[in-house]
Scaffold this motif. Structure first.
Motif, PDB file in Angstrom:
ATOM      1  N   UNK A   1      37.583  18.279   0.726  1.00 44.40           N
ATOM      2  CA  UNK A   1      37.087  19.336   1.603  1.00 44.40           C
ATOM      3  C   UNK A   1      35.766  18.940   2.240  1.00 44.40           C
ATOM      4  N   UNK A   2      34.864  18.347   1.425  1.00 44.10           N
ATOM      5  CA  UNK A   2      33.555  17.938   1.945  1.00 44.10           C
ATOM      6  C   UNK A   2      33.691  16.879   3.024  1.00 44.10           C
ATOM      7  N   UNK A   3      34.694  15.999   2.910  1.00 47.39           N
ATOM      8  CA  UNK A   3      34.890  14.957   3.915  1.00 47.39           C
ATOM      9  C   UNK A   3      35.110  15.587   5.289  1.00 47.39           C
ATOM     10  N   UNK A   4      35.820  16.710   5.320  1.00 48.65           N
ATOM     11  CA  UNK A   4      36.099  17.383   6.595  1.00 48.65           C
ATOM     12  C   UNK A   4      35.091  18.491   6.897  1.00 48.65           C
ATOM     13  N   UNK A   5      34.082  18.654   6.025  1.00 53.58           N
ATOM     14  CA  UNK A   5      33.070  19.673   6.259  1.00 53.58           C
ATOM     15  C   UNK A   5      33.595  21.085   6.066  1.00 53.58           C
ATOM     16  N   UNK A   6      34.525  21.254   5.124  1.00 52.50           N
ATOM     17  CA  UNK A   6      35.101  22.565   4.878  1.00 52.50           C
ATOM     18  C   UNK A   6      35.002  22.913   3.401  1.00 52.50           C
ATOM     19  N   UNK A   7      35.461  24.139   3.061  1.00 53.66           N
ATOM     20  CA  UNK A   7      35.567  24.555   1.668  1.00 53.66           C
ATOM     21  C   UNK A   7      37.011  24.372   1.208  1.00 53.66           C
ATOM     22  N   UNK A   8      37.226  24.102  -0.066  1.00 55.61           N
ATOM     23  CA  UNK A   8      38.600  23.857  -0.548  1.00 55.61           C
ATOM     24  C   UNK A   8      39.567  24.972  -0.203  1.00 55.61           C
ATOM     25  N   UNK A   9      39.129  26.236  -0.295  1.00 59.24           N
ATOM     26  CA  UNK A   9      40.050  27.343  -0.054  1.00 59.24           C
ATOM     27  C   UNK A   9      40.504  27.409   1.408  1.00 59.24           C
ATOM     28  N   UNK A  10      39.762  26.778   2.311  1.00 60.30           N
ATOM     29  CA  UNK A  10      40.139  26.791   3.720  1.00 60.30           C
ATOM     30  C   UNK A  10      41.350  25.906   4.002  1.00 60.30           C
ATOM     31  N   UNK A  11      41.677  25.031   3.063  1.00 61.95           N
ATOM     32  CA  UNK A  11      42.781  24.095   3.284  1.00 61.95           C
ATOM     33  C   UNK A  11      44.138  24.738   3.034  1.00 61.95           C
ATOM     34  N   UNK A  12      44.195  25.726   2.176  1.00 55.87           N
ATOM     35  CA  UNK A  12      45.475  26.296   1.779  1.00 55.87           C
ATOM     36  C   UNK A  12      46.213  26.818   3.010  1.00 55.87           C
ATOM     37  N   UNK A  13      47.413  26.294   3.212  1.00 58.69           N
ATOM     38  CA  UNK A  13      48.234  26.705   4.349  1.00 58.69           C
ATOM     39  C   UNK A  13      48.106  25.828   5.566  1.00 58.69           C
ATOM     40  N   UNK A  14      47.077  24.942   5.613  1.00 55.81           N
ATOM     41  CA  UNK A  14      46.917  24.052   6.769  1.00 55.81           C
ATOM     42  C   UNK A  14      48.017  22.996   6.790  1.00 55.81           C
ATOM     43  N   UNK A  15      48.491  22.667   7.978  1.00 59.91           N
ATOM     44  CA  UNK A  15      49.453  21.583   8.138  1.00 59.91           C
ATOM     45  C   UNK A  15      48.684  20.262   8.195  1.00 59.91           C
TER      46      UNK A  15
END
Length: 705
Positions: free
Chosen positions: A185-199
């Motif tokens: 998540x940090x590599x993309x500058x996001x939080x882990x929970x923001x990834x759920x559901x992303x393609x």
């Protein structure tokens, strides 16, 4: 019985344990007490009920099983009597708090023999009577060791996933993220929970997803684990190398529902591996291909030619008198010259046609692919001409550079004799190069198998093979030849002579083999065998007779051989004073500092030192002051026909006069008759050696195994 006890016993059992009385309509066709007891039994918590006097009035089956007791052993008994004084003291406070209306829960290790090392959750629950006053306390103990272990492992795994620098994700079969860790998540500058559901394509782009990633995902979703390395440009524009690992993920029903993807940054390791591969194939000094890379290149070239490829050639370049540059300008100057020559050779390189390498030391190689003998000779002559035209200047000193060049052609059958191995090809080029050097250097020579000089080179190689087999199988023998004193003051001596044996045990002439051993650097190995065997058998020599052992020039110049020799002497007490070592004048001059250190250490131990072949060099007298010696042995060429040659008589007399001046003896060899012996005695020679004195004889029992 106390009032509390009476109150407790008047309560229905289920009401007492639940802390309430029966109320309202009860729609189930079963008694509440029976239901409550079933709940207690299935709970398997290890329950007992006690009053304010700490007496137990009810238990469940789990408690009896845990304690290994029957109801009759528990009911009406004091808690201390049942659980033991130590437990009672520790838990009395919790029971008292419960009677004050304060329930509690503790987690602690069991301390009794049957609960030791178990982790227990213990509850203390107050139960009120009809009057609202706490009538009893329920204590329930549950073994949670297994759950705690699972929880610990889960926490550990979660912490590892959280802290690891590896980027970990779980991606469903719909290519959408189910989970990712903090590192990804940090590599993309996001939080882990923001990834759920992303393609996946929303992060890496549709081109990368469709071009490579999708195929790997689909293989993983078919149950295959896969691992590969991926090169990419990060958000800062730097090239990174990632190792990607994909493993199938199956749910609790065994259904494959996702892929576990682990991305590890291996940039440093990848760059290091690339650098190591480069270093493994590149000469550290010049940057040319090294010998290892050249051999691999030649192996592939031989295969291509054998399969019908065009003729090619190997050209070896060996600098003439490179040692002079090192002696005058030092090794830094020598290294600079090698780099300058490498730069010159690079000017001849052509992709797919001409490649250059450094074999080692002052030797280079050029591979010419797709050319005949005339083309190879032309290239070799241009290299020679460029070197001759080159002027190397270092610290104000100018050096003329030249090289001997050998050419080995690789001609496809049936026109030529195609070398079968890289070793054979290199050997052919080396033989031609050696011949070029022997006839003056600064020229190129083509290897021809029927040339007389090439035959001599092959003979040298044959000698080398005999030497190697002799070293491996111990096919040596030592002979001794007497040295007789003439002045009545010196001890008689026996010179140790090396002889080689063939496969049938016959003595082989040693001169050619020793010459080959010197040229190919094998004499230090031979010298070690000779020294060890001679010292081990020195007890066979008659008392009062000294043993003289020859040391080759390479051994004299080798500091490691010096260490070996001194250790061998020190390991054999008394041997040093019974042995002399013969060192050639040429070897002593070539390795001045090492030879001085060796002779000093040997004399310190009581060994004698003889300067052999004296007079064969140009500066013999000048170097006499540089060494502490006991005797010098006049070169046989000077003795010659000393009986009839007045010039030789004058030279011998001059050597004797100088030897007397510095206090050393003079040994004359090649004494073949009585007249020569008388002449040398008259000239003042102190010791003599030759067939007239005694021929070499086998030293029994000294085969070198």
């Amino acid at each position: 019985m106390s009032d509390v006890a009476s109150a407790t016993t008047t309560l229905p059992r289920g009401a007492a344990l639940s802390g309430r009385t029966q109320a309202g309509d009860w729609p189930l066709p079963i008694d509440r007490d029976v239901l409550h007891q079933a709940i207690i039994d299935i709970n398997r918590a290890g329950i007992f009920v006690c009053d304010r006097s700490y007496r137990i009035w009810d238990v469940d089956g789990a408690f009896l099983d845990m304690e290994g007791l029957g109801r009759e052993d528990v009911i009406g008994k004091h808690v201390e009597e049942v659980l033991g004084p130590r437990v009672f003291v520790l838990r009395k406070g919790n029971i008292d708090d419960a009677f004050e209306g304060r329930p509690s829960r503790i987690r602690a290790k069991g301390i009794r023999s049957h609960t030791r090392d178990k982790l227990l959750d213990v509850y203390f629950q107050p139960v009120a009577g009809p009057d609202g006053r706490v009538a009893c306390v329920i204590s329930a103990a549950r073994d949670v060791s297994h759950f705690q272990a699972i929880n610990d492992r889960l926490s550990l795994h979660e912490e590892i996933v959280r802290q690891t620098t590896d980027r970990i994700s779980v991606i469903g079969t719909d290519f959408r993220y189910k989970f990712t860790n903090a590192a990804n998540a940090a590599y993309y500058g996001r939080r882990p929970e923001e990834f759920v559901g992303l393609h996946v394509s929303e992060l890496i782009g549709s081109e990368r997803f469709g071009g490579r990633a999708r195929a790997h995902f689909e293989a993983c979703f078919c149950g295959q684990s896969t691992e590969y390395e991926h090169e990419m440009v990060d958000t800062q524009g730097e090239t990174r190398f990632l190792r990607v690992r994909m493993d199938p993920y199956r749910d609790e029903n065994g259904q494959l529902t996702a892929a576990i993807v682990v991305l590890r940054d291996v940039t440093a390791a990848s760059l290091m591996a690339s650098e190591m591969r480069r270093q493994a194939r590149e000469d550290a000094l010049t940057g040319l291909a090294n010998r290892h890379a050249l051999q691999a290149d030649l192996e592939a070239l031989l295969e291509r030619v054998e399969l019908g490829g065009a003729g090619s050639a190997l050209i070896t370049v060996d600098l003439d008198d490179f040692k002079v540059v090192n002696d005058i300008s030092g090794h830094s100057g020598g290294d600079a010259l090698l780099c300058q020559i490498a730069d010159m050779l690079r000017t001849f390189e052509q992709p797919g046609k001409v490649r250059c390498a450094r074999l080692g030391g002052d030797e280079f190689a050029v591979v010419q692919e797709g050319g005949d003998e005339e083309a190879a000779r032309d290239l070799a002559n241009r290299i020679v001409a460029n070197l001759v035209a080159m002027r190397f200047v270092w610290n104000g000193d100018s050096h003329v550079v030249s090289a001997s060049v050998g050419i080995a052609t690789i001609e496809p059958e049936p026109r030529g004799d195609l070398p079968k191995t890289v070793y054979e090809l290199l050997n052919r080029a080396d033989q031609a190069c050696l011949y070029a050097k022997e006839i003056g250097g600064a020229r190129a020579v083509v290897y021809r198998p029927d040339d007389a000089e090439m035959v001599a080179r092959r003979t040298d190689i044959g000698n080398l093979q005999i030497l190697q087999q002799s070293l491996e199988f111990g096919r040596f023998q030592l002979h001794t030849m007497p040295i007789r004193p003439l002045d009545g003051t010196r001890a008689p001596m026996l010179e140790v002579l090396l002889r080689f044996l063939d496969d049938e045990g016959r003595v082989v002439a040693p001169a050619a083999l020793i010459g080959s051993a010197e040229r190919h650097g094998l004499m230090p190995q031979v010298d070690r065998r000779v020294v060890e065997t001679a010292l081990d058998n020195i007890g066979r020599i008659e008392e009062g007779t000294l043993l003289s052992i020859n040391l080759s020039g390479r051994s004299v110049g080798d500091p490691q051989f010096k260490d070996f020799l001194l250790e061998a002497l020190d390991a054999r007490p008394g041997a040093a004073r019974r042995v002399c070592f013969e060192i050639t004048e040429t070897a002593a001059v070539r390795s001045m500092a090492t030879a001085q250190a060796l002779t000093f250490a040997l004399r310190e131990r009581g060994c004698g030192i003889i300067l052999d072949d004296f007079g064969s060099g140009l500066s013999s007298f000048a170097y006499l002051r540089q060494f502490r010696i006991d005797s010098l042995k006049i070169d046989g060429a000077i003795i010659g026909d000393v009986v009839h040659d007045e010039l030789q008589q004058t030279i011998v007399a001059g050597i004797v006069a100088i030897a007397r001046k510095i206090g050393v003896g003079v040994i004359a060899e090649y004494v073949e008759d009585e007249k020569t012996l008388d002449m040398l005695r008259g000239l003042g020679v102190t010791q003599v050696q030759g067939y007239h004195i005694g021929k070499p004889a086998p030293w029994v029992g000294t085969g070198l195994a």
